[in-house]
Design a protein around this motif. Structure first.
Motif: not given
Ligand code: GDP
Ligand code: MG
Length: 440
Positions: A107, A111, A274
């Motif tokens: 989270g 990704t 996002e």
């Molecule tokens: P992972 O589990 O590390 O791969 O995380 P994800 O890439 O799936 O991201 C988790 C959530 O965080 C998603 O809903 C993304 O859209 C959100 N997210 C990631 N980076 C940012 C950011 O810089 N700003 C905001 N507001 N949301 C983000």
């Protein structure tokens, strides 16, 4: 938030013609509380307060003509130093492909950031990355990366969720060589908490993939936890840089301020949303002045000096002071500001811009500027000088004349008013003191 608190504190001292030890002490008490409340690491706060206090009562301040402002500069300098030097360069392997491994907790934004980073590499460095889906645990993780790949038009390498991440990484690199990709970005799995299984697996991927960079993606909203996470990952894997995500959210800022000081790891990029273009190189100096509400004033003023007509600039400053800034000036200034760089960047540099909700979400592009110009040109001279006379029927006329909607006209007028307020604030800062009834 941290920014508000620090700004209020510094506002008090900024206009002072003399600064004594008691002033500094009082200021530093508030600065200290603000930092602690923002979840900045305790030891980092202690060192910071000590350094600033020493400098703030030293010769450089005492001897200066504007001690109040000098103190603010000291705070700004030390905040910048705390966050380290500029570090946004990404390694390039002399034996392509360059391999980047993305790690972090679940989270955190791995990704998403993998997509953003690929986008950055293509846009800024004309690279051709291959994305590799090595998170085989989170349901739909592969699909998520594939969707991003499709959206951005990047190939995504995957082998389903029955093959080990090590094998996936290895095969992705082989594939990248074959197809002449210059970068491979490996998206790995995270856990909710740091655990040995996760680390062991990542270590194996590292051994096989021999990445040129291991980027740790951390969620800025987790404050000091982000720092702990960074320490653990660094111990286990040897991180080369941190990407701090979700800085657009309501973060307290503690992570950005502590990570470098505690772990020695540089923050390379920050995620500000996002969307796939919401990734920025991390500039400690800009971050510091953003926190202190100075925008990138200095940069802007420097840039402006080189590209803005000096007489016009002086004239503009006077108008800002007198608040006689009109839509015509706005037009004029847009032309000049355009020479400074992409507009949203320029506006982001203005003090107070981060506080202006209206501005934050406006993606300003050249097309929109064309629209804005059309709207202003459809106004009468009187309307340009006194926007308050623009009533509903005038709005309809302007909309018609410019081929834009009434909503757009409304929005522009609102933006203009916001900008005027911002200028008032800016001119207040230039004068080094706050006028009565001035900005909060
Ligand atoms: P992972 O589990 O590390 O791969 O995380 P994800 O890439 O799936 O991201 C988790 C959530 O965080 C998603 O809903 C993304 O859209 C959100 N997210 C990631 N980076 C940012 C950011 O810089 N700003 C905001 N507001 N949301 C983000
Ligand atoms: Mg993921």
């Amino acid at each position: 938030g941290l920014a508000d608190r620090l700004q209020n504190t510094l506002q008090k001292i900024r206009g002072k013609g003399k600064v004594n030890e008691a002033d500094v002490k009082e200021m530093m008490r508030e600065v200290r509380l603000a930092l602690l409340e923002a979840d900045v690491n305790f030891k980092v706060v202690k060192d910071f307060v000590k350094k600033v206090s020493e400098r703030a009562v030293g010769q450089e301040v005492l001897k200066s003509l504007t001690p109040g402002q000098q103190v603010v500069k000291v705070v700004n300098d030390e905040l910048t130093a705390l966050m380290g030097g500029e570090q946004s360069k990404i390694a390039v392997s002399n034996k392509p492909p360059t391999v980047i491994m993305m790690v972090g907790l679940q989270g955190a934004g791995k990704t998403t950031t993998t997509g953003k980073l690929a986008n950055h590499l293509r846009k800024k460095q004309n690279r051709k990355p291959l994305l590799a889906a090595a998170d085989i645990y989170r349901p739909a993780a592969i699909k998520q990366l594939e969707t991003l790949g499709k959206q951005l038009d990047f190939p995504v390498f995957q082998m389903g969720d029955q093959v080990s991440p090590v094998k996936i990484a290895e095969s992705a690199i082989a594939k990248a060589k074959e197809e002449h990709h210059d970068y491979v970005l490996i998206d790995t799995a995270g856990r909710l908490h740091i655990d040995e299984t996760l680390m062991d697996e990542l270590k194996q991927v590292k051994e096989t993939a021999k990445p040129d960079e291991i980027f740790l993606v951390v969620d800025a909203m987790t404050g000091q936890d982000a720092v702990n996470v960074a320490e653990s990952f660094n111990e286990a894997l040897g991180i080369t840089g941190v990407i701090l995500t979700k800085l657009d959210g309501d973060t307290r800022g503690g992570a950005a301020l502590s990570i470098k000081a505690v772990t020695g790891l540089p923050i390379k990029f920050v995620g500000l949303g996002e969307k796939m273009d919401a990734l920025e190189a991390f500039h400690p100096d800009r971050m510091a002045s953003r926190i202190l509400g100075m925008g990138d004033m200095l940069t802007l003023i420097e840039k402006a000096q080189s590209s803005v007509d000096e007489d016009k600039a002086r004239d503009l400053q006077k108008k800002m002071r007198d608040m006689s800034f009109t839509f015509d000036d706005f037009l004029d200034q847009m032309g000049q500001v355009r020479n400074l760089g992409p507009l949203d960047e320029v506006l982001g540099m203005l003090p107070g811009a981060n506080k202006m909700k209206g501005l934050k979400n406006v993606q300003i592009d050249e097309k929109q500027i064309g629209h804005v110009e059309a709207i202003i040109r459809s106004m009468t001279l009187n309307e340009r000088e006194q926007p308050e006379i623009i009533n509903a029927s005038r709005k309809r006329r302007i909309a018609k004349g410019s081929g834009r909607s009434v909503q757009e006209v409304n929005r522009l007028i609102k933006q203009f008013e916001d900008m005027k307020k911002m200028m008032k604030q800016m001119s207040g800062m230039m004068n080094g003191k706050k006028k009565k009834g001035g900005f909060k």
